[in-house]
Scaffold this motif. Structure first.
Motif, PDB file in Angstrom:
ATOM      1  N   GLY A  23       0.794  -1.217   0.000  1.00 20.89           N
ATOM      2  CA  GLY A  23       0.000   0.000   0.000  1.00 20.89           C
ATOM      3  C   GLY A  23       0.823   1.261   0.000  1.00 20.89           C
ATOM      4  N   ALA A  26       1.862   1.752  -3.729  1.00 23.61           N
ATOM      5  CA  ALA A  26       0.748   1.889  -4.669  1.00 23.61           C
ATOM      6  C   ALA A  26       0.585   3.333  -5.127  1.00 23.61           C
ATOM      7  N   GLU A  27       0.885   4.278  -4.226  1.00 24.74           N
ATOM      8  CA  GLU A  27       0.730   5.692  -4.571  1.00 24.74           C
ATOM      9  C   GLU A  27       1.827   6.187  -5.516  1.00 24.74           C
ATOM     10  N   THR A  32       0.454  -4.016  -6.901  1.00 32.20           N
ATOM     11  CA  THR A  32       0.780  -5.043  -5.937  1.00 32.20           C
ATOM     12  C   THR A  32       1.313  -6.267  -6.670  1.00 32.20           C
ATOM     13  N   GLY A 191       0.173   0.137   5.218  1.00 32.43           N
ATOM     14  CA  GLY A 191      -0.062  -0.376   3.877  1.00 32.43           C
ATOM     15  C   GLY A 191       0.152  -1.866   3.711  1.00 32.43           C
ATOM     16  N   THR A 192      -0.083  -2.639   4.758  1.00 32.00           N
ATOM     17  CA  THR A 192       0.060  -4.083   4.648  1.00 32.00           C
ATOM     18  C   THR A 192      -1.128  -4.757   5.317  1.00 32.00           C
ATOM     19  N   SER A 193      -1.510  -5.906   4.792  1.00 28.58           N
ATOM     20  CA  SER A 193      -2.690  -6.613   5.297  1.00 28.58           C
ATOM     21  C   SER A 193      -2.457  -7.277   6.643  1.00 28.58           C
ATOM     22  N   ASN A 217      -4.040   2.041   7.210  1.00 31.81           N
ATOM     23  CA  ASN A 217      -4.484   1.203   6.107  1.00 31.81           C
ATOM     24  C   ASN A 217      -5.916   1.594   5.744  1.00 31.81           C
ATOM     25  N   GLU A 219      -8.147  -0.290   4.646  1.00 31.61           N
ATOM     26  CA  GLU A 219      -9.019  -1.412   4.967  1.00 31.61           C
ATOM     27  C   GLU A 219      -8.733  -1.934   6.376  1.00 31.61           C
ATOM     28  N   THR A 221      -7.692  -4.712   8.862  1.00 31.60           N
ATOM     29  CA  THR A 221      -6.782  -5.839   8.705  1.00 31.60           C
ATOM     30  C   THR A 221      -6.835  -6.729   9.946  1.00 31.60           C
ATOM     31  N   LYS A 234      -5.049   6.112   3.215  1.00 29.34           N
ATOM     32  CA  LYS A 234      -3.921   5.669   2.412  1.00 29.34           C
ATOM     33  C   LYS A 234      -2.628   6.074   3.116  1.00 29.34           C
ATOM     34  N   ALA A 235      -1.525   5.473   2.701  1.00 34.83           N
ATOM     35  CA  ALA A 235      -0.260   5.632   3.418  1.00 34.83           C
ATOM     36  C   ALA A 235       0.180   7.089   3.539  1.00 34.83           C
TER      37      ALA A 235
END
Length: 250
Positions: A23, A26-27, A32, A191-193, A217, A219, A221, A234-235
């Motif tokens: 994550g 990604a920006e 991924t 930025g990691t699940s 994050n 989402e 997790t 977002k990060a």
């Protein structure tokens, strides 16, 4: 813990350990690992390309895929999250440790690991190859000069310096990360699940030893319910909020 309390905890922490995942990059426009399966490669699973068995079966095909990813990451630029983490390292100095699951090298290009703290690339780096005979690691030539499969200065074929499915993380990097997270006053997981071990277990070491854990994050997790503070951003935006940094970092 609310945002102000998290900011205060970070400001007071003398030892900060950070774990970053896809994550963060990604920006910068880097897909991924699984999203990189586009075009010609969409017919294959990542496991068909990123494993010792795949490499033994068809090293040229594996190198062709990695060479394309290598070319893409060199064209990308560090984003606000990378730059803010380098800025945080300047503040914390030797008390700062950054472990990343990313293989794009953007943290190093942003200055991480060069401001008094440490940078550990847990999954390797796309810009390096590893001599298959000696195990020595060498930087790859620029993409326009890269001949596949590449050879080391010793004349031996090199494999990508990447941790593949079925392989262990580099022992020295993992050991350093475990020590840093166990000793951290505060850990940031960005930025990691938090689903892939052993990296996902690093923040648990901080919790077990009485440190504060903050997560950024978009989402929810596996770590969210355990963290003292979890920011759904977002990060880059989340780090800017946590560090109290107005506007973009250039």
């Amino acid at each position: 813990m609310d945002l102000d309390q998290a900011r205060t905890a970070l400001a007071r922490a003398s030892r900060v350990a950070v774990l970053t995942g896809a994550g963060v990059s990604a920006e910068s426009g880097i897909p991924t690992f699984r999203d990189a399966q586009t075009g010609h490669w969409a017919r294959l699973r990542p496991e068909d390309l990123a494993s010792p068995a795949a490499y033994a079966r068809d090293p040229e095909m594996v190198w062709e895929w990695y060479a394309g990813r290598y070319r893409d990451v060199l064209a990308a630029q560090p984003n606000q999250a990378h730059l803010l983490l380098a800025q945080l390292e300047r503040r914390k100095g030797a008390g700062f440790f950054l472990a990343t699951q990313n293989v794009d090298g953007l943290h190093e290009r942003a200055g991480s690991g060069q401001q008094g703290g440490q940078l550990a690339e847990l999954h390797g780096n796309l810009s390096r190859g590893r001599d298959e005979v000696t195990g020595q690691v060498w930087p790859l030539p620029r993409p326009d000069e890269l001949r596949l499969p590449p050879q080391s200065p010793a004349g031996n074929r090199m494999r990508p310096d990447i941790v593949w499915f079925g392989e262990f993380l580099p022992p020295a990097a993992l050991s350093a990360a475990e020590q840093a997270f166990a000793q951290a006053d505060m850990a940031l997981v960005i930025g990691t699940s938090s689903a892939v071990y052993p990296a996902a277990g690093l923040a648990l070491l901080t919790l077990e030893n009485g440190g504060v854990v903050a997560e950024i994050n978009p989402e929810i997790t596996d770590l969210s319910r355990l963290a003292h503070f979890s920011l759904r951003e977002k990060a880059g935006q989340g780090l800017a909020a946590l560090l109290g940094t107005p506007g973009p970092i250039c």
